[in-house]
Design a protein around this motif. Structure first.
Motif, PDB file in Angstrom:
ATOM      1  N   ASP A  76     -46.243  -2.793 -10.462  1.00 44.12           N
ATOM      2  CA  ASP A  76     -45.515  -3.879 -11.901  1.00 44.12           C
ATOM      3  C   ASP A  76     -44.641  -3.464 -12.258  1.00 44.12           C
ATOM      4  OD1 ASP A  76     -47.913  -2.978 -12.685  1.00 44.12           O
ATOM      5  OD2 ASP A  76     -48.104  -1.359 -13.289  1.00 44.12           O
ATOM      6  N   HIS A 106     -59.275  12.652 -13.159  1.00 42.09           N
ATOM      7  CA  HIS A 106     -59.562  11.270 -13.098  1.00 42.09           C
ATOM      8  C   HIS A 106     -59.369  10.691 -12.204  1.00 42.09           C
ATOM      9  CE1 HIS A 106     -58.349   7.506 -15.484  1.00 42.09           C
ATOM     10  NE2 HIS A 106     -57.132   7.861 -14.149  1.00 42.09           N
ATOM     11  N   ASP A 159     -59.013   2.329 -15.619  1.00 42.59           N
ATOM     12  CA  ASP A 159     -59.889   3.191 -16.595  1.00 42.59           C
ATOM     13  C   ASP A 159     -60.775   2.691 -17.240  1.00 42.59           C
ATOM     14  OD1 ASP A 159     -57.661   4.418 -14.942  1.00 42.59           O
ATOM     15  OD2 ASP A 159     -56.698   4.720 -17.102  1.00 42.59           O
ATOM     16  N   ASN A 162     -57.804  -5.754  -7.287  1.00 33.25           N
ATOM     17  CA  ASN A 162     -56.749  -7.066  -6.535  1.00 33.25           C
ATOM     18  C   ASN A 162     -57.390  -7.855  -5.321  1.00 33.25           C
ATOM     19  OD1 ASN A 162     -54.079  -7.595  -3.931  1.00 33.25           O
ATOM     20  ND2 ASN A 162     -53.271  -7.654  -5.853  1.00 33.25           N
ATOM     21  N   HIS A 178     -62.176   8.135 -10.607  1.00 33.60           N
ATOM     22  CA  HIS A 178     -62.377   6.234  -9.457  1.00 33.60           C
ATOM     23  C   HIS A 178     -62.944   6.151  -8.958  1.00 33.60           C
ATOM     24  CE1 HIS A 178     -58.985   4.443 -12.204  1.00 33.60           C
ATOM     25  NE2 HIS A 178     -58.136   5.484 -12.298  1.00 33.60           N
ATOM     26  N   GLY A 194     -57.077   1.014 -10.461  1.00 34.15           N
ATOM     27  CA  GLY A 194     -56.833   0.073 -10.948  1.00 34.15           C
ATOM     28  C   GLY A 194     -56.208  -1.296  -9.916  1.00 34.15           C
ATOM     29  N   GLY A 210     -49.472  -5.871 -12.694  1.00 28.48           N
ATOM     30  CA  GLY A 210     -50.526  -6.088 -10.599  1.00 28.48           C
ATOM     31  C   GLY A 210     -50.829  -7.213 -11.226  1.00 28.48           C
ATOM     32  N   GLY A 253     -52.335   3.173 -11.197  1.00 28.25           N
ATOM     33  CA  GLY A 253     -51.231   2.834 -11.232  1.00 28.25           C
ATOM     34  C   GLY A 253     -50.355   4.254 -11.104  1.00 28.25           C
ATOM     35  N   GLY A 254     -50.960   5.115 -10.807  1.00 28.15           N
ATOM     36  CA  GLY A 254     -50.805   6.438 -10.828  1.00 28.15           C
ATOM     37  C   GLY A 254     -50.960   7.708  -9.360  1.00 28.15           C
ATOM     38  N   ASP A 272     -51.113 -10.721  -8.655  1.00 28.19           N
ATOM     39  CA  ASP A 272     -52.455 -11.061  -7.350  1.00 28.19           C
ATOM     40  C   ASP A 272     -52.330 -12.494  -8.256  1.00 28.19           C
ATOM     41  OD1 ASP A 272     -54.809 -11.609  -7.233  1.00 28.19           O
ATOM     42  OD2 ASP A 272     -55.924  -9.529  -8.235  1.00 28.19           O
TER      43      ASP A 272
HETATM   44  O1  KG4 Z   1     -56.206   2.958 -12.188  1.00 25.67           O
HETATM   45  P1  KG4 Z   1     -55.475   2.309 -13.743  1.00 25.67           P
HETATM   46  O2  KG4 Z   1     -56.102   2.069 -14.629  1.00 25.67           O
HETATM   47  O3  KG4 Z   1     -54.659   3.859 -14.000  1.00 25.67           O
HETATM   48  C1  KG4 Z   1     -54.453   4.505 -12.961  1.00 25.67           C
HETATM   49  O4  KG4 Z   1     -55.447   5.174 -13.400  1.00 25.67           O
HETATM   50  O5  KG4 Z   1     -53.026   4.743 -12.719  1.00 25.67           O
HETATM   51  O6  KG4 Z   1     -54.171   1.511 -12.439  1.00 25.67           O
HETATM   52  C2  KG4 Z   1     -53.396   0.695 -13.024  1.00 25.67           C
HETATM   53  C3  KG4 Z   1     -52.601  -0.394 -12.317  1.00 25.67           C
HETATM   54  C4  KG4 Z   1     -51.526  -0.890 -12.603  1.00 25.67           C
HETATM   55  O7  KG4 Z   1     -50.524  -0.540 -11.968  1.00 25.67           O
HETATM   56  C5  KG4 Z   1     -51.815  -2.021 -12.687  1.00 25.67           C
HETATM   57  O8  KG4 Z   1     -50.846  -3.093 -12.493  1.00 25.67           O
HETATM   58  C6  KG4 Z   1     -52.969  -2.344 -11.536  1.00 25.67           C
HETATM   59  O9  KG4 Z   1     -53.839  -0.952 -11.906  1.00 25.67           O
HETATM   60  N1  KG4 Z   1     -53.621  -3.780 -11.372  1.00 25.67           N
HETATM   61  C7  KG4 Z   1     -53.598  -4.571 -10.679  1.00 25.67           C
HETATM   62  C8  KG4 Z   1     -54.376  -5.174 -10.381  1.00 25.67           C
HETATM   63  N2  KG4 Z   1     -55.250  -5.116 -11.582  1.00 25.67           N
HETATM   64  C9  KG4 Z   1     -54.258  -3.974 -12.014  1.00 25.67           C
HETATM   65  N3  KG4 Z   1     -52.775  -4.265 -10.025  1.00 25.67           N
HETATM   66  C10 KG4 Z   1     -52.568  -5.554  -8.397  1.00 25.67           C
HETATM   67  N4  KG4 Z   1     -53.537  -6.703  -8.853  1.00 25.67           N
HETATM   68  C11 KG4 Z   1     -54.331  -6.400  -9.498  1.00 25.67           C
HETATM   69  N5  KG4 Z   1     -55.719  -6.896  -9.771  1.00 25.67           N
END
Ligand code: KG4
Length: 309
Positions: A170, A114, A298, A271, A118, A267, A183, A140-141, A187
């Motif tokens: 989060d 994964h 994702d 931001n 990314h 993710g 997130g 997120g992870g 923002d």
């Molecule tokens: O990459 P992702 O979709 O999932 C993983 O692979 O972990 O990331 C999700 C994370 C969440 O914690 C979400 O709150 C954060 O990305 N996120 C953001 C923004 N858009 C998504 N954090 C800060 N600012 C944003 N605009």
């Protein structure tokens, strides 16, 4: 040369996504069926509910991805599911479905990491991008600084010792009363505030590792102990402090490796404050790449492109 069509399948968390990608670089379809509204009421992803919803969605999403790309299963050259990291039950749905599909159409099954997916999101936005480059992975992870030596060769130079940066976003969102996933809401709210609250920034000596649990706890305590706290100011201060830590480590990694190309992924790379800070680093000695916003979080297109480059 014949075009290679890959069918990417992503079910590592709360998005059921299927995509068709041509030659690892061109997105023919990228269907994302999000479960966010289902998990919102719990304040986070409930693994068992996620797995069950992936089962319900996977066939429908696959059919739609093929239809949108205007291709049939007979045109697919490889099936590429995310094998990990992620929620085990959720991953199992995508991997089992992909295995059955690959067996039925007699085409190879290629599992995709994964995180590497990314990073590959950048290749979909910038057709000219080639390794080597430095990648700041913020999701997120996971949170890491990765030396992308080649398409499938990676060296992790630094990573978080506790929370991922998205996890911290989060949590802060939840503390100030914003819904999951917080997130994007942090923002937005941060734009209305001023970064006037002093928060701890963690650095490790002789290391590119990160730690975000201290700043997360500081935000929780300040929010708890201050009457009528301005939540927009708290979000702006958090975002600024986190960004400064990320940028300092990235600059250090660029210096150490001598790399002249920087990409971001994951993710949190959606931001707006972090994107601007990364953009500000660009100069005649440094080229900066950032995936399209819809490819930051994702999706299966990034998974489909990861191993066929
Ligand atoms: O990459 P992702 O979709 O999932 C993983 O692979 O972990 O990331 C999700 C994370 C969440 O914690 C979400 O709150 C954060 O990305 N996120 C953001 C923004 N858009 C998504 N954090 C800060 N600012 C944003 N605009």
């Amino acid at each position: 040369m014949k075009d290679i069509l890959t069918l990417g399948i992503e079910t590592s968390c709360d998005e059921t996504s299927v995509a068709v990608v041509k030659n690892g670089r061109e997105v023919l379809s990228n269907i994302i069926d999000t479960q966010i509204p289902i998990h919102e009421k719990y304040g986070g992803v409930v693994p068992e509910i996620a797995s069950r919803n992936h089962i319900e969605a996977i066939s429908r999403v696959t059919k739609l991805a093929l239809k949108t790309a205007n291709v049939g299963l007979k045109d697919i050259d490889a099936v590429t599911p995310t094998y990990g990291p992620g929620l085990v039950g959720a991953l199992l749905v995508g991997v089992s479905y992909a295995k059955a599909l690959s067996y039925a159409i007699k085409k190879p099954l290629v599992g995709v990491n994964h995180i590497e997916g990314h990073i590959a999101a950048n290749y979909l936005t910038y057709k000219e991008l080639k390794p080597p480059f430095l990648c700041l992975l913020i999701s997120g992870g996971n949170t890491a600084i990765v030396n992308v030596k080649d398409y499938t060769e990676f060296e992790v130079l630094g990573k978080t010792r506790d929370d991922a940066v998205g996890e911290a976003f989060d949590k802060v969102a939840r503390v100030v009363g914003l819904d999951y996933p917080g997130g994007p809401k942090v923002d937005k709210l941060a734009k209305e505030g001023t970064a006037n609250i002093n928060l701890p920034k963690t650095h490790f000596e002789n290391s590119l590792d990160f730690s975000f649990s201290g700043i997360k706890t500081a935000v929780i305590n300040i929010n708890h102990n201050t009457k009528n706290i301005n939540k927009a100011d708290l979000c702006a201060s958090f975002e600024k402090a986190v960004t400064e830590v990320l940028i300092e480590n990235v600059q250090q990694a660029l210096k150490q490796t001598g790399l002249k190309t920087l990409a971001i992924a994951g993710g949190v790379s959606a931001n707006s404050y972090i994107r601007q800070a990364i953009l500000n680093l660009e100069n005649e000695n440094l080229k900066v790449y950032m995936p399209d916003l819809k490819l930051c979080t994702d999706n299966a297109a990034m998974i489909a492109s990861s191993r066929i480059l």
